[in-house]
Write an enzyme that holds these catalytic residues in place. Sequence first.
Site, mmCIF file in Angstrom:
data_model
loop_
_atom_site.group_PDB
_atom_site.id
_atom_site.type_symbol
_atom_site.label_atom_id
_atom_site.label_comp_id
_atom_site.label_asym_id
_atom_site.label_seq_id
_atom_site.Cartn_x
_atom_site.Cartn_y
_atom_site.Cartn_z
ATOM 1 N N GLU A 1 -5.315 14.782 10.460
ATOM 2 C CA GLU A 1 -5.292 13.885 9.292
ATOM 3 C C GLU A 1 -6.576 13.943 8.478
ATOM 4 O O GLU A 1 -6.621 13.483 7.353
ATOM 5 C CB GLU A 1 -5.034 12.427 9.707
ATOM 6 C CG GLU A 1 -3.740 12.196 10.453
ATOM 7 C CD GLU A 1 -3.544 10.751 10.866
ATOM 8 O OE1 GLU A 1 -4.386 9.890 10.484
ATOM 9 O OE2 GLU A 1 -2.559 10.445 11.567
ATOM 10 N N GLU B 1 -4.916 17.089 7.246
ATOM 11 C CA GLU B 1 -3.565 17.630 7.146
ATOM 12 C C GLU B 1 -2.566 16.774 7.922
ATOM 13 O O GLU B 1 -2.947 15.949 8.741
ATOM 14 C CB GLU B 1 -3.517 19.070 7.660
ATOM 15 C CG GLU B 1 -4.309 19.341 8.932
ATOM 16 C CD GLU B 1 -3.900 18.565 10.141
ATOM 17 O OE1 GLU B 1 -2.666 18.405 10.357
ATOM 18 O OE2 GLU B 1 -4.766 18.087 10.884
#
Length: 354
Positions: A320, A177
């Site tokens: 991430e 994310e």
Amino acid sequence: MGLLQETIQSVLPHDKESRKKARDRLDQLSMPHWALGRLMDLAVDLAGMTGSIRPKVARKTMVTMAGDHGVVAEGVSQYPQEVTLQMIHNFVNGGAGINALARQSKANVVVVDMGVSGDLSTLIQEEKIKGCSQGKGTANLALGPAMTQAQAVGSIESGIRLANELGRQSDLFGTGEMGIGNTTASSAIAAVVCNKAPRYVTGHGTGIDTQKHQHKIEIITKALEINRPDPQDGIDVLRKVGGFEIGGIAGLILASAVQRKPILIDGFISTAGALIAKLLCPTSMDYVIAAHRSVEPGHAYMLEFLDKNPLLDLGMRLGEGTGAALAMNLVEAAVAVLCEVATFEEASVSKAVE
């Protein structure tokens, strides 16, 4: 029947027979019994997930979902909201942490706009990222619900559709994310679902100082008092204090479970998505592997709620999808142990005297 309900009803538990066959083989490997420990436990889980004692995990896909958060207006982050957009360009250009670790694990990275406030139309048109936006960022959860009911369901169903599309060329998923402010939303979700006071589940996120940290706790406390999310209702929790990318991750998990494909969840924010998925469909957790333990204090409570023991604990807090990409190597290693190590009989090695 809507896509979300149809997906939930299609999730089946682990294949017990495949788990038994995998365990029986591992019991006979030419080494002291269970000498590779949790790697062998993981091999059993993978067999149960895939329904095969030769699980396929070669085609790896990292899905990094991005969304902005209205709560940033409350001064809860070290970075401005523009960083979300800037980092998406960094992902596309291959220069971020997730790109480096995904290259190392030979995983494909798919970046998704779940609701970024900036303009990503060119990248979407050029098919460099996926467009699944539910709006230009969530509303400020400190003032009321973060999103509408339709947006909450829409974010989850977007994750489902994406997994269904990517599943045609993927054996193993990883979640990631990006979104300035998303540790605030995730802390709020953790507080509700794990029944913990905000001060126990709220960390320093992007590196805020002690004063900002206390302010962040106060904002989350205020949000919970105003919104009063139902801890038993995944949609209600997501709608009131969540994020579009968190809903997308929940949908990705649900659809992976339907496909009987393992999915590695990354750190704090990805695990918030897993909390939503568990509330919606507890059986979906049969397909979830916790990649690592984040340094965010709420992550340990989340993992306890999910009953997941993370594969790695390296003091990471980037997000991430970096932890998930790194842990993909361990998933491949577990399959190699199950499929490539000879049994005592196959290797003509004498077993220990009983």
